[in-house]
Design a protein around this motif. Structure first.
Motif, mmCIF file in Angstrom:
data_model
loop_
_atom_site.group_PDB
_atom_site.id
_atom_site.type_symbol
_atom_site.label_atom_id
_atom_site.label_comp_id
_atom_site.label_asym_id
_atom_site.label_seq_id
_atom_site.Cartn_x
_atom_site.Cartn_y
_atom_site.Cartn_z
ATOM 1 N N VAL A 84 -41.314 33.384 -35.727
ATOM 2 C CA VAL A 84 -41.430 34.569 -34.869
ATOM 3 C C VAL A 84 -41.892 35.756 -35.713
ATOM 4 C CG1 VAL A 84 -40.155 36.214 -33.420
ATOM 5 C CG2 VAL A 84 -39.527 33.781 -33.384
ATOM 6 N N LEU A 85 -42.849 36.516 -35.168
ATOM 7 C CA LEU A 85 -43.212 37.812 -35.757
ATOM 8 C C LEU A 85 -42.987 38.877 -34.699
ATOM 9 C CD1 LEU A 85 -44.643 39.837 -37.718
ATOM 10 C CD2 LEU A 85 -46.765 39.235 -36.510
ATOM 11 N N VAL A 86 -42.240 39.918 -35.059
ATOM 12 C CA VAL A 86 -42.106 41.076 -34.168
ATOM 13 C C VAL A 86 -42.826 42.258 -34.803
ATOM 14 C CG1 VAL A 86 -40.555 42.579 -32.897
ATOM 15 C CG2 VAL A 86 -39.860 40.222 -33.373
ATOM 16 N N ASN A 87 -43.922 42.672 -34.168
ATOM 17 C CA ASN A 87 -44.677 43.849 -34.596
ATOM 18 C C ASN A 87 -43.998 45.080 -34.012
ATOM 19 O OD1 ASN A 87 -46.921 42.684 -36.015
ATOM 20 N ND2 ASN A 87 -47.717 41.993 -34.035
ATOM 21 N N ASN A 88 -43.145 45.704 -34.823
ATOM 22 C CA ASN A 88 -42.324 46.794 -34.301
ATOM 23 C C ASN A 88 -42.606 48.148 -34.956
ATOM 24 O OD1 ASN A 88 -39.715 47.928 -33.031
ATOM 25 N ND2 ASN A 88 -39.389 48.189 -35.242
ATOM 26 N N ALA A 89 -43.044 48.148 -36.224
ATOM 27 C CA ALA A 89 -43.217 49.428 -36.936
ATOM 28 C C ALA A 89 -44.164 50.346 -36.166
ATOM 29 C CB ALA A 89 -43.764 49.171 -38.341
ATOM 30 N N GLY A 90 -43.776 51.596 -36.048
ATOM 31 C CA GLY A 90 -44.615 52.562 -35.345
ATOM 32 C C GLY A 90 -44.165 53.973 -35.669
ATOM 33 N N VAL A 91 -45.072 54.928 -35.495
ATOM 34 C CA VAL A 91 -44.745 56.344 -35.725
ATOM 35 C C VAL A 91 -45.376 57.185 -34.615
ATOM 36 C CG1 VAL A 91 -44.534 56.198 -38.244
ATOM 37 C CG2 VAL A 91 -46.775 56.623 -37.227
ATOM 38 N N ILE A 92 -44.857 58.400 -34.448
ATOM 39 C CA ILE A 92 -45.501 59.347 -33.532
ATOM 40 C C ILE A 92 -45.927 60.593 -34.297
ATOM 41 C CG2 ILE A 92 -44.522 58.644 -31.306
ATOM 42 C CD1 ILE A 92 -42.315 60.722 -31.667
ATOM 43 N N ARG A 93 -47.047 61.160 -33.906
ATOM 44 C CA ARG A 93 -47.544 62.451 -34.411
ATOM 45 C C ARG A 93 -48.162 63.152 -33.198
ATOM 46 N NH1 ARG A 93 -45.248 60.631 -38.121
ATOM 47 N NH2 ARG A 93 -45.861 60.402 -40.308
ATOM 48 N N ASP A 94 -47.291 63.718 -32.329
ATOM 49 C CA ASP A 94 -47.761 64.215 -31.033
ATOM 50 C C ASP A 94 -48.440 65.578 -31.129
ATOM 51 O OD1 ASP A 94 -46.480 61.974 -30.117
ATOM 52 O OD2 ASP A 94 -44.838 63.034 -29.115
ATOM 53 N N SER A 95 -49.534 65.724 -30.404
ATOM 54 C CA SER A 95 -50.103 67.050 -30.143
ATOM 55 C C SER A 95 -51.213 66.886 -29.103
ATOM 56 C CB SER A 95 -50.653 67.708 -31.412
ATOM 57 O OG SER A 95 -51.868 67.126 -31.791
ATOM 58 N N ARG A 96 -51.588 68.019 -28.499
ATOM 59 C CA ARG A 96 -52.686 67.958 -27.540
ATOM 60 C C ARG A 96 -53.985 67.625 -28.273
ATOM 61 N NH1 ARG A 96 -51.703 72.526 -22.959
ATOM 62 N NH2 ARG A 96 -49.436 72.263 -22.853
ATOM 63 N N LEU A 97 -54.930 67.074 -27.539
ATOM 64 C CA LEU A 97 -56.180 66.611 -28.139
ATOM 65 C C LEU A 97 -56.852 67.687 -28.989
ATOM 66 C CD1 LEU A 97 -58.309 64.303 -28.254
ATOM 67 C CD2 LEU A 97 -59.436 65.418 -26.335
ATOM 68 N N GLU A 98 -56.921 68.912 -28.454
ATOM 69 C CA GLU A 98 -57.731 69.924 -29.145
ATOM 70 C C GLU A 98 -57.129 70.376 -30.479
ATOM 71 O OE1 GLU A 98 -56.268 70.424 -26.138
ATOM 72 O OE2 GLU A 98 -55.626 72.510 -25.877
ATOM 73 N N THR A 99 -55.849 70.065 -30.692
ATOM 74 C CA THR A 99 -55.234 70.444 -31.969
ATOM 75 C C THR A 99 -54.876 69.220 -32.831
ATOM 76 O OG1 THR A 99 -53.090 70.520 -30.872
ATOM 77 C CG2 THR A 99 -54.251 72.623 -31.133
ATOM 78 N N MET A 100 -55.228 68.031 -32.353
ATOM 79 C CA MET A 100 -54.848 66.823 -33.108
ATOM 80 C C MET A 100 -55.731 66.680 -34.362
ATOM 81 S SD MET A 100 -54.442 62.937 -31.727
ATOM 82 C CE MET A 100 -53.054 63.360 -30.669
ATOM 83 N N SER A 101 -55.093 66.531 -35.515
ATOM 84 C CA SER A 101 -55.859 66.403 -36.765
ATOM 85 C C SER A 101 -56.305 64.950 -36.957
ATOM 86 C CB SER A 101 -54.983 66.835 -37.945
ATOM 87 O OG SER A 101 -53.943 65.902 -38.124
ATOM 88 N N ASP A 102 -57.295 64.775 -37.797
ATOM 89 C CA ASP A 102 -57.737 63.418 -38.148
ATOM 90 C C ASP A 102 -56.575 62.636 -38.748
ATOM 91 O OD1 ASP A 102 -60.222 64.259 -37.383
ATOM 92 O OD2 ASP A 102 -61.223 63.756 -39.270
ATOM 93 N N ASN A 103 -55.761 63.338 -39.542
ATOM 94 C CA ASN A 103 -54.639 62.672 -40.191
ATOM 95 C C ASN A 103 -53.605 62.177 -39.168
ATOM 96 O OD1 ASN A 103 -53.351 61.841 -42.619
ATOM 97 N ND2 ASN A 103 -51.841 63.461 -42.243
ATOM 98 N N ASP A 104 -53.334 63.010 -38.142
ATOM 99 C CA ASP A 104 -52.404 62.583 -37.087
ATOM 100 C C ASP A 104 -52.952 61.348 -36.355
ATOM 101 O OD1 ASP A 104 -50.665 64.633 -37.616
ATOM 102 O OD2 ASP A 104 -51.379 65.929 -35.994
ATOM 103 N N TRP A 105 -54.239 61.354 -36.109
ATOM 104 C CA TRP A 105 -54.874 60.208 -35.430
ATOM 105 C C TRP A 105 -54.778 58.963 -36.310
ATOM 106 C CZ3 TRP A 105 -56.971 59.043 -30.740
ATOM 107 C CH2 TRP A 105 -57.733 57.872 -30.653
ATOM 108 N N ASP A 106 -55.217 59.110 -37.571
ATOM 109 C CA ASP A 106 -55.277 57.946 -38.464
ATOM 110 C C ASP A 106 -53.889 57.362 -38.736
ATOM 111 O OD1 ASP A 106 -57.999 58.189 -38.650
ATOM 112 O OD2 ASP A 106 -57.988 59.228 -40.574
ATOM 113 N N THR A 107 -52.902 58.221 -38.960
ATOM 114 C CA THR A 107 -51.562 57.722 -39.310
ATOM 115 C C THR A 107 -51.001 56.852 -38.195
ATOM 116 O OG1 THR A 107 -51.159 59.696 -40.628
ATOM 117 C CG2 THR A 107 -49.232 58.441 -39.986
ATOM 118 N N VAL A 108 -51.106 57.331 -36.965
ATOM 119 C CA VAL A 108 -50.532 56.580 -35.840
ATOM 120 C C VAL A 108 -51.286 55.265 -35.618
ATOM 121 C CG1 VAL A 108 -50.172 56.639 -33.343
ATOM 122 C CG2 VAL A 108 -49.543 58.612 -34.751
#
Ligand SMILES: NC(=O)c1ccc[n+]([C@@H]2O[C@H](COP(=O)([O-])OP(=O)(O)OC[C@H]3O[C@@H](n4cnc5c(N)ncnc54)[C@H](O)[C@@H]3O)[C@@H](O)[C@H]2O)c1
Length: 249
Positions: A84-108
């Motif tokens: 069994v493999l459970v793909n569970n790891a995840g993070v959030i970096r919330d913000s509205r589209l117009e203020t979302m950084s490349d880093n927030d996008w890439d990390t998630v």
């Protein structure tokens, strides 16, 4: 029940929250466990809680393919197989589209989607050789879209597409691939959300309460069992009904 005696279960992001709850549940049912997390201390605690004689914890960044391959290699070297493999790891970096950084996008995207890809690819090769496997991936009720979470939604919708494709490629090899889409579940991730957004969402849950990590562990224990051999490509909502639609009256 002891459905996992003789089975080897890998869980990513097992240091806290849903990953820890699922690890404990599989341990209660007799599994041997390969647990990973970016947080070495936390995943060691989960290892101890599961019983160090049946669990092995590793520090792994799932966004790094070489680290994931090494985790798989160690798991097979220690336990002989991967059921069994459970793909569970995840993070959030919330913000509205117009203020979302490349880093927030890439990390998630890197942790959730790329990480699930790395772990699935590694485990699939082993499972194919065994002609048996269960891959379970954590999406979210948000995969359909959620205000202020373009990065998270893209990752969680991507997971649905990837998991359903793995279901097609795995079916002939005894490998199933399914998805759980949790609603609001009481974990450190939920606690880290913007309080206002969390309260607004929670007030819309038809069951009128946030979920417990044990609710997710229960669903995972079924979907990854031998009994679920004919269930594949499914997205199971475990969310107190919030994804059904408005419950206002
Ligand atoms: N809690 C909820 O309400 C909820 C709802 C929907 C979906 N989910 C999903 O369920 C999963 C678990 O959520 P949770 O609430 O337990 O989160 P959490 O933040 O409490 O735990 C996540 C764990 O993942 C680990 N992690 C982060 N980046 C990593 C990396 N690069 N490599 C390895 N491990 C890493 C963290 O250290 C942590 O231990 C996530 O994928 C999340 O998106 C949670």
């Amino acid at each position: 029940m002891q459905r996992y005696v003789g089975r080897v279960v890998m869980v990513s992001g097992a240091g806290q929250g849903l990953g820890r709850a699922m690890a404990l549940r599989f341990a209660e049912e007799g599994a041997q466990l390969a647990l990973c997390d970016l947080n070495s201390v936390a995943v060691k605690e989960t290892e101890q809680a599961c019983g160090p004689e049946r669990a092995l914890s590793s520090t792994v960044d799932v966004s790094d393919g070489a680290e994931v391959d090494q985790w798989l290699y160690q798991t097979v070297a220690n336990f002989g197989r991967v059921d069994v493999l459970v793909n569970n790891a995840g993070v959030i970096r919330d913000s509205r589209l117009e203020t979302m950084s490349d880093n927030d996008w890439d990390t998630v995207l890197d942790v959730s989607l790329r990480g699930s890809f790395h772990c699935s690819r590694s485990a699939f090769r082993q499972m194919k050789a065994q002609e048996y496997g269960r891959i379970l991936s954590m999406s979210s009720m948000c995969w359909r879209g959620n205000f202020g979470q373009a990065n998270y939604v893209a990752a969680k919708a991507g997971i649905v597409g990837m998991a359903r494709t793995i279901a097609l490629e795995g079916a002939r090899h005894g490998i199933t691939s399914n998805v759980i889409a949790p609603g609001l579940i009481d974990t450190p991730m939920l606690a880290s959300m913007d309080a206002d957004a969390r309260e607004k969402l929670a007030s819309r849950i038809p069951a009128q309460q946030v979920g417990d990590p044990a609710d997710i562990a229960e669903a995972a224990a079924f979907l990854c069992s031998e009994a679920a051999r004919y269930v594949t490509g499914v997205v199971l909502d475990v969310d107190g009904g919030i994804s059904i639609g408005s419950s206002l009256r």
